[in-house]
Motif scaffolding. Sequence first.
Motif, PDB file in Angstrom:
ATOM      1  N   THR A 151       0.860  -1.189   0.000  1.00 15.56           N
ATOM      2  CA  THR A 151       0.000   0.000   0.000  1.00 15.56           C
ATOM      3  C   THR A 151       0.892   1.233   0.000  1.00 15.56           C
ATOM      4  O   THR A 151       1.354   1.678   1.057  1.00 15.56           O
ATOM      5  N   PRO A 152       1.154   1.817  -1.174  1.00  9.74           N
ATOM      6  CA  PRO A 152       2.083   2.953  -1.245  1.00  9.74           C
ATOM      7  C   PRO A 152       1.563   4.156  -0.460  1.00  9.74           C
ATOM      8  O   PRO A 152       0.397   4.544  -0.605  1.00  9.74           O
ATOM      9  N   PRO A 153       2.410   4.748   0.394  1.00 11.94           N
ATOM     10  CA  PRO A 153       2.015   5.987   1.077  1.00 11.94           C
ATOM     11  C   PRO A 153       2.192   7.175   0.137  1.00 11.94           C
ATOM     12  O   PRO A 153       2.709   7.028  -0.977  1.00 11.94           O
ATOM     13  N   LYS A 154       1.754   8.351   0.584  1.00 11.12           N
ATOM     14  CA  LYS A 154       1.936   9.559  -0.213  1.00 11.12           C
ATOM     15  C   LYS A 154       3.351  10.122  -0.082  1.00 11.12           C
ATOM     16  O   LYS A 154       3.807  10.854  -0.950  1.00 11.12           O
ATOM     17  N   ALA A 155       4.054   9.775   1.027  1.00 12.24           N
ATOM     18  CA  ALA A 155       5.433  10.227   1.226  1.00 12.24           C
ATOM     19  C   ALA A 155       6.059   9.392   2.331  1.00 12.24           C
ATOM     20  O   ALA A 155       5.358   8.755   3.122  1.00 12.24           O
ATOM     21  N   ILE A 156       7.403   9.395   2.372  1.00 13.31           N
ATOM     22  CA  ILE A 156       8.145   8.712   3.428  1.00 13.31           C
ATOM     23  C   ILE A 156       9.127   9.702   4.040  1.00 13.31           C
ATOM     24  O   ILE A 156       9.883  10.365   3.321  1.00 13.31           O
ATOM     25  N   LEU A 157       9.101   9.804   5.368  1.00 12.93           N
ATOM     26  CA  LEU A 157      10.039  10.631   6.123  1.00 12.93           C
ATOM     27  C   LEU A 157      10.963   9.680   6.862  1.00 12.93           C
ATOM     28  O   LEU A 157      10.502   8.875   7.687  1.00 12.93           O
ATOM     29  N   THR A 158      12.268   9.722   6.572  1.00 15.86           N
ATOM     30  CA  THR A 158      13.166   8.730   7.132  1.00 15.86           C
ATOM     31  C   THR A 158      14.460   9.348   7.654  1.00 15.86           C
ATOM     32  O   THR A 158      14.940  10.365   7.121  1.00 15.86           O
ATOM     33  N   ASP A 159      15.010   8.710   8.703  1.00 16.34           N
ATOM     34  CA  ASP A 159      16.339   9.071   9.178  1.00 16.34           C
ATOM     35  C   ASP A 159      17.366   8.504   8.201  1.00 16.34           C
ATOM     36  O   ASP A 159      17.089   7.525   7.490  1.00 16.34           O
ATOM     37  N   LEU A 160      18.549   9.123   8.155  1.00 16.46           N
ATOM     38  CA  LEU A 160      19.588   8.636   7.248  1.00 16.46           C
ATOM     39  C   LEU A 160      20.350   7.467   7.870  1.00 16.46           C
ATOM     40  O   LEU A 160      20.473   6.403   7.282  1.00 16.46           O
ATOM     41  N   ARG A 161      20.867   7.671   9.085  1.00 19.62           N
ATOM     42  CA  ARG A 161      21.717   6.656   9.705  1.00 19.62           C
ATOM     43  C   ARG A 161      20.872   5.718  10.570  1.00 19.62           C
ATOM     44  O   ARG A 161      20.323   6.124  11.588  1.00 19.62           O
ATOM     45  N   MET A 162      20.773   4.457  10.113  1.00 15.02           N
ATOM     46  CA  MET A 162      20.037   3.428  10.844  1.00 15.02           C
ATOM     47  C   MET A 162      20.753   2.102  10.651  1.00 15.02           C
ATOM     48  O   MET A 162      21.384   1.875   9.605  1.00 15.02           O
ATOM     49  N   GLY A 215      21.287  -1.854   9.769  1.00 15.81           N
ATOM     50  CA  GLY A 215      20.673  -2.643   8.708  1.00 15.81           C
ATOM     51  C   GLY A 215      20.491  -1.791   7.463  1.00 15.81           C
ATOM     52  O   GLY A 215      21.439  -1.201   6.943  1.00 15.81           O
ATOM     53  N   MET A 216      19.269  -1.684   6.962  1.00 20.63           N
ATOM     54  CA  MET A 216      18.985  -0.824   5.799  1.00 20.63           C
ATOM     55  C   MET A 216      18.911   0.618   6.258  1.00 20.63           C
ATOM     56  O   MET A 216      18.067   0.979   7.076  1.00 20.63           O
ATOM     57  N   ASP A 217      19.812   1.462   5.747  1.00 20.58           N
ATOM     58  CA  ASP A 217      19.803   2.869   6.140  1.00 20.58           C
ATOM     59  C   ASP A 217      18.915   3.678   5.206  1.00 20.58           C
ATOM     60  O   ASP A 217      18.262   3.136   4.299  1.00 20.58           O
ATOM     61  N   GLY A 218      18.889   4.997   5.395  1.00 22.25           N
ATOM     62  CA  GLY A 218      18.019   5.856   4.595  1.00 22.25           C
ATOM     63  C   GLY A 218      18.359   5.856   3.122  1.00 22.25           C
ATOM     64  O   GLY A 218      17.471   5.936   2.263  1.00 22.25           O
ATOM     65  N   MET A 219      19.678   5.757   2.808  1.00 21.95           N
ATOM     66  CA  MET A 219      20.088   5.734   1.405  1.00 21.95           C
ATOM     67  C   MET A 219      19.563   4.469   0.716  1.00 21.95           C
ATOM     68  O   MET A 219      19.015   4.535  -0.389  1.00 21.95           O
ATOM     69  N   ALA A 220      19.739   3.323   1.368  1.00 24.88           N
ATOM     70  CA  ALA A 220      19.250   2.070   0.787  1.00 24.88           C
ATOM     71  C   ALA A 220      17.732   2.072   0.679  1.00 24.88           C
ATOM     72  O   ALA A 220      17.160   1.551  -0.284  1.00 24.88           O
ATOM     73  N   LEU A 221      17.059   2.678   1.659  1.00 26.78           N
ATOM     74  CA  LEU A 221      15.601   2.786   1.603  1.00 26.78           C
ATOM     75  C   LEU A 221      15.165   3.602   0.388  1.00 26.78           C
ATOM     76  O   LEU A 221      14.232   3.245  -0.326  1.00 26.78           O
ATOM     77  N   THR A 222      15.861   4.729   0.148  1.00 27.69           N
ATOM     78  CA  THR A 222      15.527   5.579  -1.006  1.00 27.69           C
ATOM     79  C   THR A 222      15.654   4.802  -2.309  1.00 27.69           C
ATOM     80  O   THR A 222      14.784   4.885  -3.191  1.00 27.69           O
ATOM     81  N   GLU A 223      16.720   4.040  -2.450  1.00 26.77           N
ATOM     82  CA  GLU A 223      16.929   3.254  -3.675  1.00 26.77           C
ATOM     83  C   GLU A 223      15.864   2.168  -3.814  1.00 26.77           C
ATOM     84  O   GLU A 223      15.367   1.906  -4.916  1.00 26.77           O
ATOM     85  N   ALA A 224      15.499   1.535  -2.681  1.00 31.46           N
ATOM     86  CA  ALA A 224      14.480   0.483  -2.734  1.00 31.46           C
ATOM     87  C   ALA A 224      13.113   1.048  -3.094  1.00 31.46           C
ATOM     88  O   ALA A 224      12.355   0.444  -3.862  1.00 31.46           O
ATOM     89  N   VAL A 225      12.793   2.220  -2.560  1.00 24.71           N
ATOM     90  CA  VAL A 225      11.505   2.858  -2.874  1.00 24.71           C
ATOM     91  C   VAL A 225      11.454   3.285  -4.335  1.00 24.71           C
ATOM     92  O   VAL A 225      10.424   3.147  -5.006  1.00 24.71           O
ATOM     93  N   ALA A 226      12.579   3.794  -4.842  1.00 25.65           N
ATOM     94  CA  ALA A 226      12.627   4.192  -6.256  1.00 25.65           C
ATOM     95  C   ALA A 226      12.373   2.997  -7.170  1.00 25.65           C
ATOM     96  O   ALA A 226      11.769   3.132  -8.234  1.00 25.65           O
TER      97      ALA A 226
END
Length: 430
Positions: A43-54, A56-67
């Motif tokens: 269920t795609p949200p309208k936006a994602i607000l994420t921290d960068l440093r986490m 496991g999967m960090d914010g950069m990897a999350l951005t690439e996965a969402v793209a």
Amino acid sequence: MTVFVVDDDADHLAALCDLIEVGGHSATGFLHAKDAVAAASDTPPKAILTDLRMPGMDGMALTEAVAALDADIPVIMLTGHGDVAAAVRAIQAGAEDFLEKPYDAQHLLSVLNRTLRAQATRAELARLQSELSQKSDSILGESAALVKLREQISAIAPLNIDVILTGETGTGKELCARALHAASLRATGPYIALNCAALPESLFELEVFGHAAAAFPGAIEKPGKLEAANGGTLVLDEIEAMPMQVQAKLLRALQERHIERLGENRLRPLDLRIIATAKTDLRQAIAENRFRADLFYRLNGAELCLPPLRGLGPDITLIFAHYANLAARLYGRSAPDIGISLRRDLQRHDWPGNVRELKTAAERLALGLGPSVPHVSQAQTLPERIAEYEAREISAALDRFNQSVERAAQSLGIPRRTLADKMARYGIKD
């Protein structure tokens, strides 16, 4: 609107979700980025607000996965002071924006709202473009002339015949050509257009018929427009500008349904529909020896004459409102009010540029620049004067009672339904 929030700090995650809820949106929190990606794929949200440093999967990897989900989900990155360079890389990887910690809560909501508006605009624009490209009846209007035009397009489109479209500049010849192609059996094939008026005479033959490698010094193999449109539709725009010599070769190609590239002795088969458009009377061009009669009759499997805008009556206001509302949505503005005075001027204007001129005027109104439609000062008829008086009195009554239709109707001594009908007729919004 639903917003996903991702942060491995549970306290900060809860605070962010509360802030977004206070801002009027629905927030769903995730402690792990991989869980957010999995949820977004369902269920795609309208936006994602994420921290960068986490972990496991960090914010950069999350951005690439969402793209990779191909769902147009904008990502806003939260970064520490020393991570700005990483945030810039995230933007390059597809993130929409980033905020540096510590952030101001009001600024965060402002960035989020701006991102959501931009995403909504992209979605609406994509929807409208898809709707217009898929509808063969996207020619607006209820006048007899436009109803007849739509009926003709529906009847002609499935037939394997060439078509001539004649009409003044800006009457929608390209729109009709696309509608014919979209409703034809060739809809899945290519749609190729060639503007004959914009092409130098020396290049006509090369562009239409193509050429073989080494046909002239430095030449490489290139198919012409006829060949490129195989299986689909070729639109020859302003065909009256085509040189007589090229007209003769085109006639032969259409008769034999084969072409021969320049510098080549091999015949190549043709299977396409030709739609020729003209802004002048081709029969007059034939009489003046500027167009070949045999080519005209070869192309004239059917001929559609597009009506000028000035003869469409109330449809002028309908089409104007359509383009004004499209522009308002695109630029995030409210739909403009089209009052009775403007409606009258729209219908009295000659519109020498037809729909092209009308579209520009509508966009100017949507942007608050004024519609650039000259006020027509000719004498009004008695019904027009009565209508203008009624519209003025209704607007004044609505202003007096803070836009309350019920109270305005009582003050004017007419039923509420009657007032609502008059407001709709005169384009007055409550």
